[in-house]
Design an enzyme around this catalytic site. Structure first.
Site, PDB file in Angstrom:
ATOM      1  N   ASP A  10       0.848  -1.181   0.000  1.00  0.00           N
ATOM      2  CA  ASP A  10       0.000   0.000   0.000  1.00  0.00           C
ATOM      3  C   ASP A  10       0.899   1.251   0.000  1.00  0.00           C
ATOM      4  OD1 ASP A  10      -2.327   1.701   0.570  1.00  0.00           O
ATOM      5  OD2 ASP A  10      -1.503   1.823   2.596  1.00  0.00           O
ATOM      6  N   ASP A  68      -1.837  -0.602   5.989  1.00  0.00           N
ATOM      7  CA  ASP A  68      -2.143   0.021   7.284  1.00  0.00           C
ATOM      8  C   ASP A  68      -3.639   0.146   7.562  1.00  0.00           C
ATOM      9  OD1 ASP A  68      -2.463   2.096   5.276  1.00  0.00           O
ATOM     10  OD2 ASP A  68      -2.635   3.501   6.949  1.00  0.00           O
TER      11      ASP A  68
HETATM   12 MG   LIG Z   1      -2.956   3.192   3.488  1.00  0.00          MG
END
Ligand SMILES: [Mg+2]
Length: 279
Positions: free
Chosen positions: A10, A218
């Site tokens: 990501d 995350d």
């Molecule tokens: Mg992120």
């Protein structure tokens, strides 16, 4: 036989700092991946137009995944042949997992008589509107507008009408995710499915060698990807909790935020694979 290694990450809040979007703190781990020839697949809710300049900055020539898993872009030649179900678009082989954006623009237009001015969206707002609503600089807003698979919608009405609007969208086949301010209207896709497909393509090139992947993220929209990989590295966020995961084995949670945690986690993964990695 040694496994092939693969990192899928990501961007915002993971490789890129949540506040300033910098990634220099991750440079030692980026260098270690480059030295070992380990592909780094960037995987984001961002559009292709937003991800290409970052790939350029990173000198990254690996496949990448756009718009929350809606499509995988594989630079032509980075696999030995075009995988099944792809088409060529410029210098990429493309595999899409969701309908094109126009489908959602048509759907939104069809809801206009019923919901009137209770909503607007990127295509209708145009460049000036997107700049005003997001605070993005013009060039960044122009890239965010170059969407291929999804449409950000800004709800401006009351909560009860919003529920009816959401029901109309999902009833017509859209998947709707609430982001910070915008609803994202898109097809039924996620980062995990895109990763599993790409990993299978790589595996097929050399069936005798396992592919050992590390997924890094995350947020909740990274969960499917984090669950899908052999190893998972969950990055601590300064603004929200870790995403809830089913898995426990081969799962690391970073102590540090963003790219600092990214760097520590990738170095630890490399060190466990091969003690010489951090010499
Ligand atoms: Mg992120």
């Amino acid at each position: 036989m040694r496994p092939r290694l693969l990192v899928v990450s990501d961007l915002d809040g993971s490789l890129l700092d949540h506040h300033d979007y910098r990634f220099d703190a991750a440079e030692p781990a980026l260098a270690a991946l480059r030295e070992r020839g380990i592909p780094l697949v960037l995987c984001s809710s961002k559009t292709r137009a937003e991800m290409e300049p970052l790939r350029e900055t990173l000198g990254n020539r690996d496949p990448f995944i756009v718009e929350n898993g809606a499509a995988v872009y594989i630079p032509v030649g980075s696999l030995r042949r075009a995988p099944r179900d792809t088409w060529q678009e410029g210098d990429y082989w493309v595999r899409a997992f969701a309908p094109p954006r126009q489908r959602w623009l048509d759907l939104l237009a069809s809801l206009r008589p019923r919901f009137g001015d209770h909503f607007t969206h990127f295509d209708r707002m145009g460049l000036e509107g997107v700049v005003a609503a997001t605070g993005l600089e013009r060039q960044a807003a122009a890239r965010a507008l170059q969407r291929e698979y999804s449409e950000p919608v800004l709800w401006q009405g009351d909560e009860q009408t919003r529920q009816a609007f959401l029901a109309a969208l999902t009833g017509a086949g859209a998947t709707v995710l609430q982001g910070g301010r915008f609803l994202s209207v898109a097809g039924d896709c996620d980062k995990g499915r895109a990763l599993r497909w790409l990993r299978a393509c790589i595996q097929q090139e050399d069936p005798a060698r396992d592919v050992h992947d590390l997924a890094i993220g995350d947020s909740a929209n990274d969960s499917a990807m984090l669950e899908s990989a052999r190893h998972a590295l969950v990055i601590r966020s300064p603004v929200h909790d870790f995403p809830a995961l089913q898995r426990q084995a081969r799962t690391d949670y970073s102590q540090s935020y963003g790219p600092v945690g990214w760097c520590e986690g990738v170095m630890a993964w490399l060190a466990r694979l091969d003690p010489s990695a951090t010499e």
